[in-house]
Write a protein that holds these residues in place. Structure first.
Motif, PDB file in Angstrom:
ATOM      1  N   CYS A 118     -34.612  84.953 -49.721  1.00 17.15           N
ATOM      2  CA  CYS A 118     -36.056  84.867 -49.932  1.00 17.15           C
ATOM      3  C   CYS A 118     -36.440  86.057 -50.815  1.00 17.15           C
ATOM      4  O   CYS A 118     -36.307  87.216 -50.397  1.00 17.15           O
ATOM      5  CB  CYS A 118     -36.805  84.911 -48.607  1.00 17.15           C
ATOM      6  SG  CYS A 118     -36.367  83.574 -47.463  1.00 17.15           S
ATOM      7  N   VAL A 119     -36.914  85.785 -52.021  1.00 15.22           N
ATOM      8  CA  VAL A 119     -37.062  86.811 -53.047  1.00 15.22           C
ATOM      9  C   VAL A 119     -38.529  86.974 -53.445  1.00 15.22           C
ATOM     10  O   VAL A 119     -39.190  86.001 -53.815  1.00 15.22           O
ATOM     11  CB  VAL A 119     -36.237  86.449 -54.307  1.00 15.22           C
ATOM     12  CG1 VAL A 119     -36.347  87.551 -55.352  1.00 15.22           C
ATOM     13  CG2 VAL A 119     -34.781  86.169 -53.935  1.00 15.22           C
ATOM     14  N   ALA A 120     -39.026  88.190 -53.363  1.00 14.90           N
ATOM     15  CA  ALA A 120     -40.378  88.493 -53.840  1.00 14.90           C
ATOM     16  C   ALA A 120     -40.299  88.829 -55.327  1.00 14.90           C
ATOM     17  O   ALA A 120     -39.823  89.902 -55.713  1.00 14.90           O
ATOM     18  CB  ALA A 120     -40.975  89.652 -53.059  1.00 14.90           C
ATOM     19  N   ALA A 121     -40.732  87.902 -56.178  1.00 15.99           N
ATOM     20  CA  ALA A 121     -40.623  88.099 -57.626  1.00 15.99           C
ATOM     21  C   ALA A 121     -41.574  87.149 -58.345  1.00 15.99           C
ATOM     22  O   ALA A 121     -41.948  86.094 -57.820  1.00 15.99           O
ATOM     23  CB  ALA A 121     -39.187  87.840 -58.090  1.00 15.99           C
ATOM     24  N   ASP A 122     -41.946  87.532 -59.565  1.00 15.97           N
ATOM     25  CA  ASP A 122     -42.695  86.648 -60.445  1.00 15.97           C
ATOM     26  C   ASP A 122     -41.780  85.491 -60.853  1.00 15.97           C
ATOM     27  O   ASP A 122     -40.669  85.711 -61.346  1.00 15.97           O
ATOM     28  CB  ASP A 122     -43.162  87.420 -61.678  1.00 15.97           C
ATOM     29  CG  ASP A 122     -43.886  86.538 -62.661  1.00 15.97           C
ATOM     30  OD1 ASP A 122     -43.209  85.959 -63.547  1.00 15.97           O
ATOM     31  OD2 ASP A 122     -45.111  86.405 -62.548  1.00 15.97           O
ATOM     32  N   VAL A 123     -42.239  84.276 -60.650  1.00 16.67           N
ATOM     33  CA  VAL A 123     -41.372  83.114 -60.849  1.00 16.67           C
ATOM     34  C   VAL A 123     -40.902  82.989 -62.291  1.00 16.67           C
ATOM     35  O   VAL A 123     -39.710  82.738 -62.558  1.00 16.67           O
ATOM     36  CB  VAL A 123     -42.084  81.826 -60.389  1.00 16.67           C
ATOM     37  CG1 VAL A 123     -41.308  80.579 -60.837  1.00 16.67           C
ATOM     38  CG2 VAL A 123     -42.249  81.826 -58.870  1.00 16.67           C
ATOM     39  N   MET A 124     -41.792  83.152 -63.270  1.00 22.41           N
ATOM     40  CA  MET A 124     -41.389  83.027 -64.669  1.00 22.41           C
ATOM     41  C   MET A 124     -40.330  84.058 -65.020  1.00 22.41           C
ATOM     42  O   MET A 124     -39.317  83.734 -65.662  1.00 22.41           O
ATOM     43  CB  MET A 124     -42.606  83.179 -65.578  1.00 22.41           C
ATOM     44  CG  MET A 124     -43.486  81.951 -65.654  1.00 22.41           C
ATOM     45  SD  MET A 124     -42.678  80.500 -66.390  1.00 22.41           S
ATOM     46  CE  MET A 124     -42.485  81.039 -68.090  1.00 22.41           C
TER      47      MET A 124
END
Length: 393
Positions: A275-281
């Protein structure tokens, strides 16, 4: 019967109301009292002084939202009648679930002939979300009707209108019956924990229920990437169907925490299924995407007609990148919940993305919101969720 202030329409402007559309625009109004309050109930008359209905007033482009197409008092009995009709439909929709689903939308605004009102039910807990000051002015009647409708099965009612309403005179979010408690729901025998206070919208995206179920058809033995994952709805469904790995990405760290928790309560390890907290683009641009299935379920890129062009470009960039990245023979579930982008425009936008990606792409399914978010035949603005399932060679 209460005597409501009267608004008179210009000649010929009653046609849309006769056709059961709920909105009256300011340009249709011939005469109105000067001292009307925002959210006040008004009686709407045609140019011949015939009553067309009762609605909520507001000093904007949409000046009246009709909640009854007849002359009647708006009281607790009115709300109980309307909510009972909505509940009857939900019983029909979920009659075959036999206890494996205990969360649903009870009222979907104009879809249930009640403009400005959303009510979601989460296993005995109800969220009211008013999108118009008139709903807040009528809150007591709505709460009393809910208590009569559900009886001892009702644990708590939370008013979560502040963010949707933007009304300075509103009371703010608050528990109007019962108190906060841990909430766990079942949806198609899948468990989720819900935070009504901190969660997005009313706490969970109930409109994607059927689409999450469809995802399971394509997930067994596959590597899945769920972007804009929020609390992990698509992720858990994919794992339940036998996906080998699921990666969940969302820019919100709070959403990622919810996602991890929902994986764990269903017996899955967030370390095995990242589960990654990141901007999708940025995530799609910077990482090799070795997956067979991608879910693209972004928030509304267009909140109004002025932002539509920029939203179309954003949908195009996002989908072109996913089509380029996915493995041959891959499946993409792609969505738009922007109401101002209709189904035809969304499909054209995804077509442009496919052309840019230069890969053969076919549409397998055209998706929409669940049946508990009904579309009013006479007020089709209640249709907002568009989705496509793509096959990419």
């Amino acid at each position: 019967m209460d005597s409501y202030p009267e608004i008179t329409l210009k000649k010929g402007k009653e046609i849309s109301i006769i056709r059961k559309h709920h909105w009256i625009f300011s340009g249709a109004i011939k005469d109105k009292p000067a001292d009307l309050r925002e959210g006040e109930l008004v009686k709407v008359l045609d140019s011949g002084n015939q009553v067309l209905g009762i609605g909520f007033y507001s000093p904007g482009s949409i000046m009246v939202r009709i909640i009854s197409f007849k002359d009647q008092e708006i009281d607790t009995s009115f709300w109980l009648e309307k909510l009972s009709a909505a509940f009857k439909l939900r019983r029909l929709i979920f009659d075959k679930t036999k206890g494996n689903t205990n969360a649903y939308r009870l009222v979907h605004g104009e879809g249930d002939l009640l403009p400005g009102l959303v009510i979601d039910y989460y296993n005995g807990n109800v969220v009211i979300q008013g999108h118009h000051p008139g709903i807040i002015r009528q809150r007591k009647g709505i709460v009393d009707a809910l208590m009569a409708l559900y009886g001892k099965d009702l644990h708590a009612i939370y008013d979560k209108s502040a963010a949707a309403l933007h009304w300075e005179a509103g009371p703010g979010d608050e528990w109007v019956y019962g108190t906060k408690q841990p909430i766990r729901i079942l949806e198609n025998d899948v468990s989720f924990e819900i935070d009504l206070e901190k969660g997005q919208k009313t706490g969970f995206f109930l409109d994607q229920r059927d689409n999450r179920k469809l995802l399971q058809q394509y997930s067994k033995g596959k590597k899945v990437l769920n972007t804009f994952c929020y609390s992990g709805g698509f992720s858990v469904y994919a794992l339940k169907a036998g996906a080998t790995t699921v990666t969940s990405v969302d820019i919100s760290s709070e959403a990622i925490d919810l996602c991890k928790n929902n994986l764990e309560i269903n017996g899955y390890d967030p370390n095995t299924h990242p589960c990654v907290a990141a901007d999708v683009m940025k995530y799609l641009q910077e990482n090799e995407v070795e997956c067979d299935v991608i879910i693209l379920d972004p928030p509304a890129f267009a909140k109004n007609i002025r932002s539509r062009h920029n939203a179309v470009q954003a949908y195009k960039r996002l989908n072109a990148l996913a089509i380029k990245k996915i493995k041959p023979g891959g499946i993409i579930f792609t969505f738009s919940c922007s109401q101002v982008i209709d189904r035809e425009l969304f499909t054209h936008t995804i077509t442009a993305a496919g052309l840019e990606a230069k890969r053969k792409t076919q549409i397998l399914h055209q998706l929409s919101q669940g049946a508990d978010h009904p579309v009013n035949l006479f007020h089709q603005e209640t249709s907002y969720l568009k989705g496509l399932v793509l096959y990419v060679e």
